[in-house]
Design an enzyme around this catalytic site. Structure first.
Site, PDB file in Angstrom:
ATOM      1  N   GLY A 155      26.969  83.745  56.711  1.00  0.00           N
ATOM      2  CA  GLY A 155      26.489  82.575  57.356  1.00  0.00           C
ATOM      3  C   GLY A 155      27.708  81.872  57.921  1.00  0.00           C
ATOM      4  N   GLY A 156      27.844  80.587  57.830  1.00  0.00           N
ATOM      5  CA  GLY A 156      28.828  79.837  58.573  1.00  0.00           C
ATOM      6  C   GLY A 156      30.250  80.173  58.262  1.00  0.00           C
ATOM      7  N   GLY A 189      35.961  96.128  94.522  1.00  0.00           N
ATOM      8  CA  GLY A 189      36.528  94.849  93.672  1.00  0.00           C
ATOM      9  C   GLY A 189      37.213  95.073  92.365  1.00  0.00           C
ATOM     10  CB  ALA A 190      37.365  97.810  90.021  1.00  0.00           C
TER      11      ALA A 190
END
Length: 534
Positions: free
Chosen positions: A186-187, A421-422
């Site tokens: 949960g939280g 771009g890498a």
């Protein structure tokens, strides 16, 4: 007038009966130390788990634990919680030492109300975190909890909010480590997610927002605890946890080792460690990298081990996004973070997960003044519909942001190839790399030579009908393109590379570069930047 002390030089144990107040205190203190009793402790051990106090003793240096708020208990009057008088309210908090250095630690006690988090429980953790932030020491949480204490209603949820807020305030100021040693549901999972490193242990650690029964009710899927939120799915698929241990003892050993690479806070540098490994040790085996076909796979770990002091490498996120390797080494005794493409997995290409993994690690290094070494061997971003739809543009941008933002010393070495771009993304000069080196065989270009030739000379290649002659022409054009546009000498001539280096001298060159950059940034002048989960 009563003479309280007969001789100030003597301080012997008295034969007189202890005062009633002291007797009561000792009894209350002993009861608090015992926890929930033998039956529940046995149930904990039957699951193969240590008690909270045993965990603290394994983690910390011997006799260094200094406990606080051991007698605090819940004020909840509903469902008989207050009447149980549970001392400590299911969590042990205090300070201790690891390798002689101060740390703050809290350990949830599953034997007391399932380690569930009530308001007093949360206040103890929040108070410890406040003190750790003031003292500028790392915080380690040992989590083993059934989650929010239902008997205390919304107060328990508010308690989580107090802890989350402090996790964020401490982010990038002091190292935060979460060790999952039982359920975390949960939280409760979001506090570990906000910390810098998460450890899990095979077979006993589980993290999930909704458990198997809720999943089945909501979606009809049947899944067990390990498959849903065990150490393997979170270390290999989700990337939630960075470390997996075979046992609790092994886990604590790993935590202690990790801390040897980290400073106490963002105002310090990582600890220096002496080494007998000389800084100018030649690494002749790296000459083999120059002989290898750029398309051939190899494990980048072999390069990292040979560059590092005493061949030591402490890897982070070992099982997740294996196409990029991250971790800590020492060079000349100084701690250095490593980000490296790994040709053994997906050719070292960048994908969504690898971009996230590298970016968050770089931001951690930047927050805590740890220099960065980037080892580049990359053909580009991983192509495909799945990657594009999965957000490779968005995830890849995180890596660009992390490198550009980082003001720590940054040294980059191109091993075999760096395309497109890498090439820019992997610590290039134009993202403000301080020293950028390359091996003589490195190919640095917009794209791979063969692919470039297919585009640039498509007409010439189509015009040649003889397949054998076409292949010879292609090889000739590829070599010409490579020599002119993909050569490290071309990159060096325009300043993209600072120096082409002998592979055998790589260790010495890199260490010397970091020595030059030692005073690049004063930690005390470092503006606080939190390490947001990416």
């Amino acid at each position: 007038m009563i003479e309280l002390f007969e001789d100030p030089r003597e301080d012997k144990k008295s034969d007189r009966p202890a005062p009633a107040s002291l007797v009561k205190f000792r009894q209350v203190s002993q009861d608090a130390q015992k926890g929930a009793g033998e039956a529940r402790i046995k149930a904990q051990k039957d699951k193969g788990k240590f008690t909270a106090r045993e965990r603290i003793s394994y983690l910390l240096d011997q006799d260094s634990f200094f406990e606080i708020r051991s007698l605090m208990e819940s004020s909840c009057s509903d469902f008989g919680v207050k009447d149980k008088h549970i001392k400590g309210d299911g969590v042990i908090t205090g300070f201790g030492r690891i390798n002689g250095r101060e740390v703050a630690v809290y350990a949830q006690d599953f034997t007391q109300l399932g380690g569930s988090l009530g308001l007093a429980h949360a206040r103890k953790i929040a108070d410890l975190m406040d003190r750790a932030l003031e003292a500028k020491v790392p915080v380690i949480g040992l989590l083993d909890s059934g989650g929010a204490r239902i008997q205390e209603g919304v107060d328990s949820l508010n308690g989580y909010g107090e802890i989350f807020y402090r996790n964020v305030k401490a982010s990038g100021v002091i190292p935060q480590i979460s060790v999952i040693l039982g359920p975390c549901a949960g939280g409760a999972v979001y506090s570990p997610a906000l910390t810098d490193f998460i450890f899990m242990v095979e077979g006993i650690s589980h993290m999930f927002v909704t458990g198997p029964s809720v999943v089945k009710a909501a979606t009809g899927e049947e899944v067990d605890f390990d498959t849903l939120g065990g150490s393997h799915p979170h270390s290999e698929k989700s990337g939630v946890c960075q470390f997996v241990a075979k046992s609790e003892q092994d886990c604590f050993r790993q935590v202690r080792e990790l801390l040897t690479f980290l400073p106490q806070n963002c105002y310090e540098k990582a600890p220096l460690e002496s080494t007998s490994d000389v800084f100018d040790r030649p690494v002749h085996v790296l000459e083999r990298v120059c002989e290898m076909d750029p398309k051939k796979a190899f494990r980048i770990h072999h390069v990292i081990w040979r560059l590092a002091d005493d061949f030591g490498f402490f890897e982070i996120h070992q099982n997740f996004a294996k196409n990029v390797v991250t971790g800590f080494i020492r060079l000349g005794g100084e701690v250095v973070g490593v980000v490296a493409n790994n040709p053994a997995c997906l050719g070292g290409a960048l994908d969504c997960d690898a971009s996230d993994k590298a970016a968050r690690f770089i931001r951690f290094l930047n927050a805590f003044n740890i220099p960065l070494l980037t080892l580049v061997d990359i053909g580009g971003y991983l192509p495909g519909v799945q990657q594009e739809h999965g957000g490779i543009i968005r995830h890849g941008a995180k890596l660009l942001y992390a490198y550009s933002e980082a003001s720590i010393p940054k040294v980059t070495l191109v091993l075999r190839k760096a395309y497109g771009g890498a090439y820019i993304a992997m610590g290039s000069k134009y993202l403000r790399g301080d020293f950028n080196f390359a091996f003589p065989s490195a190919e640095i270009a917009v794209m791979g030579p063969r692919g470039a030739v297919d585009i640039l000379y498509s007409r010439d290649l189509k015009a040649e009908t003889d397949e054998q002659k076409k292949e010879l022409l292609k090889e000739k054009l590829t070599k010409e393109y490579s020599d002119k546009f993909a050569s490290p000498y071309q990159a060096a001539s325009n300043g993209s590379i600072d120096e082409i280096i002998e592979p055998a001298e790589a260790r010495a060159k890199i260490i010397r570069a970091f020595q030059v950059l030692r005073n690049k940034r004063n930690p005390k002048e470092n503006p606080h930047k939190g390490n947001i989960p990416l």
